[in-house]
Design a protein around this motif. Structure first.
Motif, mmCIF file in Angstrom:
data_model
loop_
_atom_site.group_PDB
_atom_site.id
_atom_site.type_symbol
_atom_site.label_atom_id
_atom_site.label_comp_id
_atom_site.label_asym_id
_atom_site.label_seq_id
_atom_site.Cartn_x
_atom_site.Cartn_y
_atom_site.Cartn_z
ATOM 1 N N UNK A 130 0.852 -1.186 0.000
ATOM 2 C CA UNK A 130 0.000 0.000 0.000
ATOM 3 C C UNK A 130 0.890 1.240 0.000
ATOM 4 N N UNK A 131 0.415 2.271 -0.595
ATOM 5 C CA UNK A 131 1.183 3.502 -0.770
ATOM 6 C C UNK A 131 1.126 3.886 -2.233
ATOM 7 N N UNK A 132 1.950 3.226 -3.037
ATOM 8 C CA UNK A 132 1.905 3.420 -4.484
ATOM 9 C C UNK A 132 0.522 3.080 -5.031
ATOM 10 N N UNK A 133 -0.162 2.156 -4.378
ATOM 11 C CA UNK A 133 -1.498 1.737 -4.811
ATOM 12 C C UNK A 133 -2.503 2.885 -4.823
ATOM 13 N N UNK A 134 -2.273 3.902 -3.993
ATOM 14 C CA UNK A 134 -3.203 5.032 -3.908
ATOM 15 C C UNK A 134 -3.145 5.919 -5.152
ATOM 16 N N UNK A 135 -2.044 5.839 -5.874
ATOM 17 C CA UNK A 135 -1.869 6.665 -7.068
ATOM 18 C C UNK A 135 -2.225 5.914 -8.353
ATOM 19 N N UNK A 136 -2.263 4.578 -8.281
ATOM 20 C CA UNK A 136 -2.559 3.768 -9.459
ATOM 21 C C UNK A 136 -3.574 2.674 -9.097
ATOM 22 N N UNK A 137 -4.758 3.060 -8.677
ATOM 23 C CA UNK A 137 -5.708 2.040 -8.193
ATOM 24 C C UNK A 137 -6.100 1.032 -9.261
ATOM 25 N N UNK A 138 -6.212 1.471 -10.517
ATOM 26 C CA UNK A 138 -6.621 0.535 -11.566
ATOM 27 C C UNK A 138 -5.518 -0.484 -11.856
ATOM 28 N N UNK A 139 -4.244 -0.034 -11.829
ATOM 29 C CA UNK A 139 -3.133 -0.962 -12.026
ATOM 30 C C UNK A 139 -2.975 -1.881 -10.817
ATOM 31 N N UNK A 140 -3.228 -1.342 -9.633
ATOM 32 C CA UNK A 140 -3.127 -2.135 -8.413
ATOM 33 C C UNK A 140 -4.164 -3.251 -8.407
ATOM 34 N N UNK A 141 -5.339 -2.978 -8.962
ATOM 35 C CA UNK A 141 -6.388 -3.999 -9.021
ATOM 36 C C UNK A 141 -5.909 -5.197 -9.837
ATOM 37 N N UNK A 142 -5.200 -4.926 -10.927
ATOM 38 C CA UNK A 142 -4.674 -6.029 -11.733
ATOM 39 C C UNK A 142 -3.562 -6.762 -10.992
ATOM 40 N N UNK A 143 -2.640 -6.004 -10.406
ATOM 41 C CA UNK A 143 -1.508 -6.582 -9.680
ATOM 42 C C UNK A 143 -1.978 -7.432 -8.496
ATOM 43 N N UNK A 144 -2.866 -6.906 -7.678
ATOM 44 C CA UNK A 144 -3.339 -7.635 -6.506
ATOM 45 C C UNK A 144 -4.314 -8.744 -6.880
ATOM 46 N N UNK A 145 -4.906 -8.649 -8.073
ATOM 47 C CA UNK A 145 -5.871 -9.645 -8.512
ATOM 48 C C UNK A 145 -5.280 -11.022 -8.732
ATOM 49 N N UNK A 146 -3.962 -11.112 -8.817
ATOM 50 C CA UNK A 146 -3.301 -12.402 -8.990
ATOM 51 C C UNK A 146 -3.213 -13.166 -7.666
ATOM 52 N N UNK A 147 -3.550 -12.499 -6.579
ATOM 53 C CA UNK A 147 -3.364 -13.049 -5.237
ATOM 54 C C UNK A 147 -4.721 -13.411 -4.628
ATOM 55 N N UNK A 148 -4.855 -14.604 -4.040
ATOM 56 C CA UNK A 148 -6.119 -14.984 -3.398
ATOM 57 C C UNK A 148 -6.512 -14.013 -2.290
ATOM 58 N N UNK A 149 -7.793 -13.920 -2.028
ATOM 59 C CA UNK A 149 -8.309 -12.996 -1.023
ATOM 60 C C UNK A 149 -7.628 -13.192 0.332
ATOM 61 N N UNK A 150 -7.384 -14.447 0.700
ATOM 62 C CA UNK A 150 -6.794 -14.737 2.008
ATOM 63 C C UNK A 150 -5.341 -14.290 2.110
ATOM 64 N N UNK A 151 -4.701 -13.993 0.962
ATOM 65 C CA UNK A 151 -3.287 -13.601 0.947
ATOM 66 C C UNK A 151 -3.098 -12.119 0.630
ATOM 67 N N UNK A 152 -4.184 -11.349 0.600
ATOM 68 C CA UNK A 152 -4.091 -9.945 0.204
ATOM 69 C C UNK A 152 -3.246 -9.108 1.170
ATOM 70 N N UNK A 153 -3.042 -9.577 2.377
ATOM 71 C CA UNK A 153 -2.233 -8.833 3.348
ATOM 72 C C UNK A 153 -0.743 -9.073 3.161
ATOM 73 N N UNK A 154 -0.368 -10.013 2.276
ATOM 74 C CA UNK A 154 1.037 -10.332 2.029
ATOM 75 C C UNK A 154 1.258 -10.624 0.535
ATOM 76 N N UNK A 155 0.968 -9.624 -0.279
ATOM 77 C CA UNK A 155 0.990 -9.790 -1.731
ATOM 78 C C UNK A 155 2.384 -10.165 -2.228
#
Length: 323
Positions: free
Chosen positions: A155-180
């Motif tokens: 989190x941090x850079x994600x605030x400036x690129x939310x649409x790109x962050x959605x793709x990047x974090x989307x590769x990670x299961x919901x249960x692992x979102x705290x440790x991408x």
């Protein structure tokens, strides 16, 4: 007058230096090249990433008539062998490699120039081998702390690129979102080449979104590069960042006083999304005699015009300081 890169030059010599610790170790062979004036002021270029390797125009930040320019690809990077290998590949190993290169070239002391991750390695090297450093030039200052890694990958850079962050974090299961980042690293080290390549591509694609103030489009050849061994940069970057650059037990900020009395030039983009200028300012505050340039019209990339001007000005000023 605005300064630009010096003209491109050919290497005087290039070679691979074996840096393995023993016959039982991985046989790391470091690519090294020297350029410019062999009788000039020695300067070593420390590339970023981790994992990026050196480019041809990285030679061009330095006056080739006055500098003896040394460039090398760190373990697992670029033209070093084996590509992408993370065994026996830590910050401490890379510091040892720099010393091996310096000793092999019979250089007594040199200027150390590093950007982004290269600034981290440059600072650790200078703190470890203070007596071997003539001066220090760092850009995009990064101390390798857990907080900085969290800014980049969680989190941090994600605030400036939310649409790109959605793709990047989307590769990670919901249960692992705290440790991408940890999940990406597990994908890269799973032994599944397809999973490794996908994770490396998406990780590098995410980072690219915060790289420059100029054209922020993702290079069209990026996916092809990942399919042709380009995965190694993602592997190396995940390896170092998930381990907080292997320096948690000796934070850079705790040992800055050792650099007092050394010529230090610090350059950072005002709008650097990957390595914001706070750490550059912290370094300058710890070293009041250092020279700080916050470049207003620049992000993280080293080749933006105003950043080039600041960096070439720093290398030219270093020559004057050392003369």
């Amino acid at each position: 007058m605005t300064k630009t890169l010096y003209p491109n030059i050919e290497p005087n010599q290039l070679f691979h230096l074996t840096v393995s610790d023993s016959f039982d170790s991985v046989r790391h062979e470091i690519y090294v090249e020297t350029c410019g004036n062999p009788d000039g002021v020695p300067v070593v270029f420390v590339h970023g990433g981790p994992g990026a390797g050196c480019g041809l125009d990285d030679r061009c930040f330095f006056n080739p008539e006055k500098y003896h320019i040394i460039l090398f690809d760190q373990r697992g990077c670029g033209r070093s062998k084996p590509l992408g290998n993370i065994v026996e590949n830590t910050t401490q190993h890379l510091v040892q490699d720099m010393e091996a290169i310096r000793e092999h070239l019979n250089i007594d002391r040199w200027v150390v120039f590093g950007g982004s991750w290269g600034s981290t390695l440059s600072l650790v090297y200078a703190q470890t081998h203070r007596d071997k450093v003539l001066g220090l030039i760092v850009r995009g200052v990064f101390f390798g702390t857990p907080a900085e890694n969290k800014w980049l990958w969680q989190e941090g850079l994600s605030r400036f690129n939310p649409e790109a962050y959605a793709r990047y974090s989307g590769l990670v299961p919901e249960a692992k979102q705290h440790e991408i980042l940890k999940h990406y690293y597990q994908m890269m080290t799973s032994g599944d080449d397809a999973a490794r390549n996908l994770a490396a591509f998406e990780m590098m694609r995410w980072e690219e979104h915060g790289f420059t103030m100029q054209d922020n489009e993702i290079p069209e050849d990026m996916e092809a590069a990942m399919e042709n061994d380009g995965w190694h940069q993602g592997m190396l970057e995940a390896h170092f960042c998930v381990h907080n650059c292997f320096i948690e037990d000796q934070p850079i900020a705790d040992n800055l006083s050792v650099l007092e009395g050394m010529p230090v030039y610090i350059v950072n983009g005002r709008y650097d999304m990957l390595t914001p200028p706070a750490k550059a300012y912290q370094l300058h505050q710890a070293l009041p005699d250092s020279h700080l340039a916050i470049v207003d019209r620049a992000g993280h990339a080293s080749k933006e015009p105003d950043m080039v001007n600041a960096l070439v000005s720093a290398t030219d000023s270093m020559l004057q300081k050392l003369s």
